[in-house]
Scaffold this active site. Structure first.
Site, PDB file in Angstrom:
ATOM      1  N   CYS A  86     -22.370  11.896 -32.722  1.00 24.08           N
ATOM      2  CA  CYS A  86     -23.217  11.041 -33.560  1.00 24.08           C
ATOM      3  C   CYS A  86     -22.400   9.859 -34.095  1.00 24.08           C
ATOM      4  O   CYS A  86     -22.075   8.955 -33.348  1.00 24.08           O
ATOM      5  CB  CYS A  86     -23.856  11.867 -34.680  1.00 24.08           C
ATOM      6  SG  CYS A  86     -25.235  11.017 -35.496  1.00 24.08           S
ATOM      7  N   HIS A 203     -26.257  16.690 -32.217  1.00 23.75           N
ATOM      8  CA  HIS A 203     -25.236  17.439 -32.947  1.00 23.75           C
ATOM      9  C   HIS A 203     -25.041  18.839 -32.369  1.00 23.75           C
ATOM     10  O   HIS A 203     -25.670  19.795 -32.835  1.00 23.75           O
ATOM     11  CB  HIS A 203     -25.633  17.562 -34.421  1.00 23.75           C
ATOM     12  CG  HIS A 203     -25.441  16.322 -35.212  1.00 23.75           C
ATOM     13  ND1 HIS A 203     -24.283  16.060 -35.912  1.00 23.75           N
ATOM     14  CD2 HIS A 203     -26.255  15.260 -35.421  1.00 23.75           C
ATOM     15  CE1 HIS A 203     -24.392  14.886 -36.527  1.00 23.75           C
ATOM     16  NE2 HIS A 203     -25.579  14.378 -36.243  1.00 23.75           N
ATOM     17  N   GLU A 205     -22.657  20.883 -32.854  1.00 20.25           N
ATOM     18  CA  GLU A 205     -22.081  21.804 -33.846  1.00 20.25           C
ATOM     19  C   GLU A 205     -23.152  22.446 -34.722  1.00 20.25           C
ATOM     20  O   GLU A 205     -22.883  23.440 -35.417  1.00 20.25           O
ATOM     21  CB  GLU A 205     -21.040  21.072 -34.708  1.00 20.25           C
ATOM     22  CG  GLU A 205     -21.582  20.214 -35.826  1.00 20.25           C
ATOM     23  CD  GLU A 205     -22.200  18.893 -35.386  1.00 20.25           C
ATOM     24  OE1 GLU A 205     -22.665  18.140 -36.261  1.00 20.25           O
ATOM     25  OE2 GLU A 205     -22.213  18.600 -34.161  1.00 20.25           O
TER      26      GLU A 205
END
EC number: 6.3.5.3
Length: 235
Positions: A86, A203, A205
């Site tokens: 990002c 994202h 994660e």
């Protein structure tokens, strides 16, 4: 095996990144402050998401001038793995380590929610654990995720198989309706010509355990570990 997680003023996804590296894929990880000038202790570097320096001027425009980014450029030139997520992707384009750049989302609104991306190249250090054409469920969270590049750059990205992911439907169709931000050619992630620097707008994660709604994001981190060590992580 040690990963460095860069932290700038305004970074806000470093803790999730630390968690997935330490607890999910089982590697050592350290936070690396933006004033650091030496990345030699690390096998890979992750630039996580956030709003570095409050997105002043534009996303990533100030962070790319931090001292640590000189070290990142040197690290990448030596073949080190670098993943920007990002805002990290935006920083890499501002630093000239990846081509193209970003504009505000085409619809003019902040976008936060689930997206689907199709794996376009499963033969990179960031996608080894994926299958070609596999559809991953990974969330997006951005107001300036609209990736753009000139026609020659877009052509080169496709011809050189530098596009890692494209936004798609759950069935894998790349359509305008599946594009959450207006990115050119539905591009959600790319890699540099040498294959060791990657940027992704979603994202990963935030999608590493099923309790979160998807564990597909761990594939990117598992791929990096597999590339560096040969260790295959079951996902």
């Amino acid at each position: 095996m040690r990963f460095g997680i860069l932290v700038f003023p305004g970074t806000n996804c470093e803790m999730e990144t630390f968690y997935v590296l330490r607890e999910v894929v089982g590697v050592q990880a350290d936070y690396v402050w933006h004033e650091a000038r030496d990345l030699t202790p690390y096998d890979a570097v992750v630039i996580p998401g956030g709003f570095t320096y409050g997105d002043r001027v534009r996303s990533g425009a100030l962070a790319c001038r931090a001292p640590v980014m000189e070290a990142v450029a040197e690290f990448a030139a030596r073949g080190g793995l670098v993943l920007g997520i990002c805002n990290g992707f935006q920083i890499l384009t501002e630093a000239g380590l990846l081509p193209g750049g970003f504009r505000p989302n085409a619809h003019g609104r902040y976008r936060c929610g689930w997206s689907r991306v199709r794996v376009e190249n499963a033969a990179t250090p960031f996608t080894l654990a994926c299958r070609p054409g596999q559809v991953l469920k990974i969330p997006v969270s951005h107001g300036m995720g609209n990736y753009q590049a000139d026609p020659d750059t877009l052509r080169a990205l496709s011809e050189n198989q530098q596009v890692l992911f494209r936004y798609c439907t759950p069935e894998g169709a790349v359509t305008p309706g599946a594009n959450p931000n207006g990115s050119a050619e539905n591009i959600a992630g790319i890699v540099n010509r040498t294959g060791n620097v990657a940027g992704v707008m979603p994202h990963p994660e935030r999608a590493t355990e099923q309790v979160l709604g998807s564990a597909d994001g761990r594939l990117l981190f598992a791929s990096m570990v597999q590339h560096l060590t040969g260790r295959v992580i079951r996902v």
